[in-house]
Design a protein around this motif. Sequence first.
Motif, PDB file in Angstrom:
ATOM      1  N   ARG A  87      -6.230   0.492   0.256  1.00  0.00           N
ATOM      2  CA  ARG A  87      -6.594  -0.884   0.102  1.00  0.00           C
ATOM      3  C   ARG A  87      -5.858  -1.526   0.010  1.00  0.00           C
ATOM      4  NH1 ARG A  87     -10.067  -0.881  -4.853  1.00  0.00           N
ATOM      5  NH2 ARG A  87     -10.945   0.451  -5.896  1.00  0.00           N
ATOM      6  N   PRO A  88      -6.086  -3.237   1.322  1.00  0.00           N
ATOM      7  CA  PRO A  88      -5.357  -4.299   2.010  1.00  0.00           C
ATOM      8  C   PRO A  88      -5.870  -5.364   0.712  1.00  0.00           C
ATOM      9  CG  PRO A  88      -6.861  -3.733   3.322  1.00  0.00           C
ATOM     10  CD  PRO A  88      -7.544  -2.621   2.285  1.00  0.00           C
ATOM     11  N   GLN A  89      -4.442  -6.318   0.746  1.00  0.00           N
ATOM     12  CA  GLN A  89      -4.509  -6.786  -0.561  1.00  0.00           C
ATOM     13  C   GLN A  89      -3.515  -8.421   0.377  1.00  0.00           C
ATOM     14  OE1 GLN A  89      -5.068  -7.566  -5.249  1.00  0.00           O
ATOM     15  NE2 GLN A  89      -4.114  -5.577  -4.249  1.00  0.00           N
ATOM     16  N   VAL A  90      -4.157  -9.290  -0.395  1.00  0.00           N
ATOM     17  CA  VAL A  90      -2.880 -10.472   0.049  1.00  0.00           C
ATOM     18  C   VAL A  90      -3.022 -11.478  -1.473  1.00  0.00           C
ATOM     19  CG1 VAL A  90      -2.959 -12.356   1.338  1.00  0.00           C
ATOM     20  CG2 VAL A  90      -4.007 -10.764   2.593  1.00  0.00           C
ATOM     21  N   LEU A 113      -3.461 -15.166  -7.583  1.00  0.00           N
ATOM     22  CA  LEU A 113      -4.618 -15.077  -7.472  1.00  0.00           C
ATOM     23  C   LEU A 113      -4.059 -13.888  -5.903  1.00  0.00           C
ATOM     24  CD1 LEU A 113      -6.383 -18.892  -7.168  1.00  0.00           C
ATOM     25  CD2 LEU A 113      -6.473 -16.710  -8.865  1.00  0.00           C
ATOM     26  N   SER A 114      -5.742 -12.989  -5.505  1.00  0.00           N
ATOM     27  CA  SER A 114      -5.189 -12.135  -4.535  1.00  0.00           C
ATOM     28  C   SER A 114      -6.648 -11.829  -3.493  1.00  0.00           C
ATOM     29  CB  SER A 114      -4.561 -10.994  -5.017  1.00  0.00           C
ATOM     30  OG  SER A 114      -5.301 -10.146  -5.595  1.00  0.00           O
ATOM     31  N   ALA A 115      -7.026 -11.277  -2.770  1.00  0.00           N
ATOM     32  CA  ALA A 115      -7.682 -11.735  -2.474  1.00  0.00           C
ATOM     33  C   ALA A 115      -7.916  -9.599  -1.512  1.00  0.00           C
ATOM     34  CB  ALA A 115      -8.366 -11.822  -1.238  1.00  0.00           C
ATOM     35  N   GLU A 116      -8.508  -8.555  -2.088  1.00  0.00           N
ATOM     36  CA  GLU A 116      -8.496  -7.780  -2.097  1.00  0.00           C
ATOM     37  C   GLU A 116      -9.671  -6.935  -0.904  1.00  0.00           C
ATOM     38  OE1 GLU A 116      -7.736  -3.319  -4.772  1.00  0.00           O
ATOM     39  OE2 GLU A 116      -8.997  -5.870  -5.751  1.00  0.00           O
ATOM     40  N   LEU A 117      -9.669  -5.756  -0.020  1.00  0.00           N
ATOM     41  CA  LEU A 117     -10.663  -5.342   0.759  1.00  0.00           C
ATOM     42  C   LEU A 117     -10.603  -3.950   0.170  1.00  0.00           C
ATOM     43  CD1 LEU A 117     -10.816  -6.730   4.155  1.00  0.00           C
ATOM     44  CD2 LEU A 117     -12.225  -7.174   2.383  1.00  0.00           C
ATOM     45  N   THR A 173     -17.530   0.096   0.355  1.00  0.00           N
ATOM     46  CA  THR A 173     -17.161  -0.776   0.691  1.00  0.00           C
ATOM     47  C   THR A 173     -17.186  -1.869   0.513  1.00  0.00           C
ATOM     48  OG1 THR A 173     -18.740  -1.524   2.661  1.00  0.00           O
ATOM     49  CG2 THR A 173     -17.012  -0.181   2.956  1.00  0.00           C
ATOM     50  N   GLY A 174     -16.024  -2.739   0.014  1.00  0.00           N
ATOM     51  CA  GLY A 174     -16.606  -4.280  -0.432  1.00  0.00           C
ATOM     52  C   GLY A 174     -15.016  -4.763  -1.062  1.00  0.00           C
ATOM     53  N   GLY A 175     -14.974  -5.867  -1.360  1.00  0.00           N
ATOM     54  CA  GLY A 175     -13.837  -6.770  -1.448  1.00  0.00           C
ATOM     55  C   GLY A 175     -13.840  -7.479  -2.732  1.00  0.00           C
ATOM     56  N   ASN A 176     -12.323  -8.259  -3.639  1.00  0.00           N
ATOM     57  CA  ASN A 176     -12.300  -8.375  -5.054  1.00  0.00           C
ATOM     58  C   ASN A 176     -12.034  -9.396  -4.253  1.00  0.00           C
ATOM     59  OD1 ASN A 176     -14.368  -6.312  -6.050  1.00  0.00           O
ATOM     60  ND2 ASN A 176     -12.051  -5.040  -6.388  1.00  0.00           N
ATOM     61  N   TYR A 226      14.454  -4.581 -12.404  1.00  0.00           N
ATOM     62  CA  TYR A 226      13.852  -3.382 -11.259  1.00  0.00           C
ATOM     63  C   TYR A 226      12.623  -2.701 -11.721  1.00  0.00           C
ATOM     64  CZ  TYR A 226      18.496  -2.956  -9.197  1.00  0.00           C
ATOM     65  OH  TYR A 226      19.177  -3.139  -9.540  1.00  0.00           O
ATOM     66  N   ILE A 227      11.783  -2.638 -13.245  1.00  0.00           N
ATOM     67  CA  ILE A 227      10.184  -1.851 -13.698  1.00  0.00           C
ATOM     68  C   ILE A 227       9.736  -3.189 -14.045  1.00  0.00           C
ATOM     69  CG2 ILE A 227      10.142   0.236 -14.813  1.00  0.00           C
ATOM     70  CD1 ILE A 227      11.309   0.833 -13.236  1.00  0.00           C
ATOM     71  N   GLY A 228       8.384  -3.228 -13.829  1.00  0.00           N
ATOM     72  CA  GLY A 228       7.388  -3.967 -14.506  1.00  0.00           C
ATOM     73  C   GLY A 228       6.405  -3.169 -14.195  1.00  0.00           C
ATOM     74  N   VAL A 229       4.713  -4.075 -15.403  1.00  0.00           N
ATOM     75  CA  VAL A 229       3.681  -3.741 -14.949  1.00  0.00           C
ATOM     76  C   VAL A 229       3.014  -4.346 -14.032  1.00  0.00           C
ATOM     77  CG1 VAL A 229       4.046  -2.362 -17.025  1.00  0.00           C
ATOM     78  CG2 VAL A 229       3.176  -4.921 -17.257  1.00  0.00           C
ATOM     79  N   ASN A 230       1.890  -4.488 -13.380  1.00  0.00           N
ATOM     80  CA  ASN A 230       1.047  -5.460 -13.096  1.00  0.00           C
ATOM     81  C   ASN A 230      -0.194  -5.727 -13.665  1.00  0.00           C
ATOM     82  OD1 ASN A 230      -0.262  -5.189  -9.671  1.00  0.00           O
ATOM     83  ND2 ASN A 230      -0.046  -7.264 -11.326  1.00  0.00           N
ATOM     84  N   PRO A 231      -0.734  -6.241 -14.723  1.00  0.00           N
ATOM     85  CA  PRO A 231      -2.689  -6.222 -14.521  1.00  0.00           C
ATOM     86  C   PRO A 231      -3.304  -6.675 -13.965  1.00  0.00           C
ATOM     87  CG  PRO A 231      -1.071  -7.004 -16.306  1.00  0.00           C
ATOM     88  CD  PRO A 231       0.173  -6.775 -15.563  1.00  0.00           C
ATOM     89  N   SER A 232      -4.216  -7.321 -13.706  1.00  0.00           N
ATOM     90  CA  SER A 232      -5.814  -7.444 -12.991  1.00  0.00           C
ATOM     91  C   SER A 232      -6.436  -7.402 -13.147  1.00  0.00           C
ATOM     92  CB  SER A 232      -5.019  -7.529 -11.469  1.00  0.00           C
ATOM     93  OG  SER A 232      -5.583  -6.260 -11.007  1.00  0.00           O
ATOM     94  N   ILE A 233      -7.347  -8.767 -12.782  1.00  0.00           N
ATOM     95  CA  ILE A 233      -9.184  -8.349 -13.582  1.00  0.00           C
ATOM     96  C   ILE A 233      -9.596  -9.154 -12.191  1.00  0.00           C
ATOM     97  CG2 ILE A 233      -8.619 -10.850 -14.419  1.00  0.00           C
ATOM     98  CD1 ILE A 233     -11.383  -9.696 -16.162  1.00  0.00           C
ATOM     99  N   GLY A 234     -10.648  -8.276 -11.463  1.00  0.00           N
ATOM    100  CA  GLY A 234     -11.474  -8.742 -10.725  1.00  0.00           C
ATOM    101  C   GLY A 234     -12.804  -9.300  -9.953  1.00  0.00           C
ATOM    102  N   LEU A 235     -13.456  -9.434  -9.369  1.00  0.00           N
ATOM    103  CA  LEU A 235     -14.807  -9.915  -9.142  1.00  0.00           C
ATOM    104  C   LEU A 235     -15.194 -10.134  -7.948  1.00  0.00           C
ATOM    105  CD1 LEU A 235     -17.399  -9.576 -11.245  1.00  0.00           C
ATOM    106  CD2 LEU A 235     -17.251 -12.755 -10.978  1.00  0.00           C
ATOM    107  N   GLY A 236     -15.639  -9.081  -7.339  1.00  0.00           N
ATOM    108  CA  GLY A 236     -16.431  -9.008  -5.673  1.00  0.00           C
ATOM    109  C   GLY A 236     -17.479  -8.666  -5.663  1.00  0.00           C
ATOM    110  N   VAL A 237     -18.058  -8.004  -4.184  1.00  0.00           N
ATOM    111  CA  VAL A 237     -18.658  -7.580  -4.285  1.00  0.00           C
ATOM    112  C   VAL A 237     -18.784  -6.398  -3.614  1.00  0.00           C
ATOM    113  CG1 VAL A 237     -20.185  -9.927  -3.603  1.00  0.00           C
ATOM    114  CG2 VAL A 237     -19.010  -8.222  -1.952  1.00  0.00           C
ATOM    115  N   ARG A 238     -20.100  -5.249  -3.130  1.00  0.00           N
ATOM    116  CA  ARG A 238     -19.408  -3.795  -2.481  1.00  0.00           C
ATOM    117  C   ARG A 238     -20.581  -3.454  -1.845  1.00  0.00           C
ATOM    118  NH1 ARG A 238     -23.276  -0.710  -5.424  1.00  0.00           N
ATOM    119  NH2 ARG A 238     -23.980  -1.054  -7.703  1.00  0.00           N
TER     120      ARG A 238
END
Length: 226
Positions: free
Chosen positions: A91-94, A108-112, A147-150, A162-174
């Motif tokens: 999963r690459p992501q920007v 905001l991010s784009a993920e494949l 395969t797809g992207g969000n 140094y420590i934290g959490v990263n919650p996220s929600i996404g919508l895309g196609v697959r």
Amino acid sequence: MKKTLSILFILTISISLLQAQEDNKTNSQGSMLTFNLVSPIIDYTPRWNIGYTKPLNEKWLIGLELGYGNHDITIVDYNRIEKDYKLWEIRPQVYYILNPNYKMKMYLSAELFYINHTDTFFNENYNINNNSQNIRYDKADYKRIKTGGNLNFGAFINFSKYIGVNPSIGLGVRNRNVSYSNVVNPQETMFNDDDGDWFGTNNYIEDTGNNFNINFALNLKLYYRF
């Protein structure tokens, strides 16, 4: 499963928003190692996901997450995997940071993504020809390529330097492609007699061929910044 994760996501964001005031001593934009807290436990295809995220500047980051699972390293069994279960993904992501001057950074991010999932099932069934035929079998090798992207919305929430959490929600196609091979004793039946399939939860196993649809994602990751 998704309801539980949604509640965790909302609680995490709500608590953090109470603490999200502008901070002149913004944490350094160091690289991060991430560990997905959801994929080993709250997933029908459990796997372990580890990622690396690197900042390009104060607003842009790039990341890559790799995942792997098999029967021997699975800690939760939802009766949808067998001893030959294997899954790997990439999963690459920007990322684009919306509020770089704040302590809690929203983005905001784009993920494949690419997922390769194989297993061997016993005494089950699958559907062909747009579900017009149902095949019952004694044993068969299963393969799923997804395969797809969000497009994702999330936040980096620091517990310490140094420590934290990263919650996220996404919508895309697959696109999901399911195939069976080495089928032992296939028999066509009039209907799907799998009583364990509630609300279509086994569709990713039983529906063969290509299936294009919307993809929904909820995640909660732990990260270490260095």
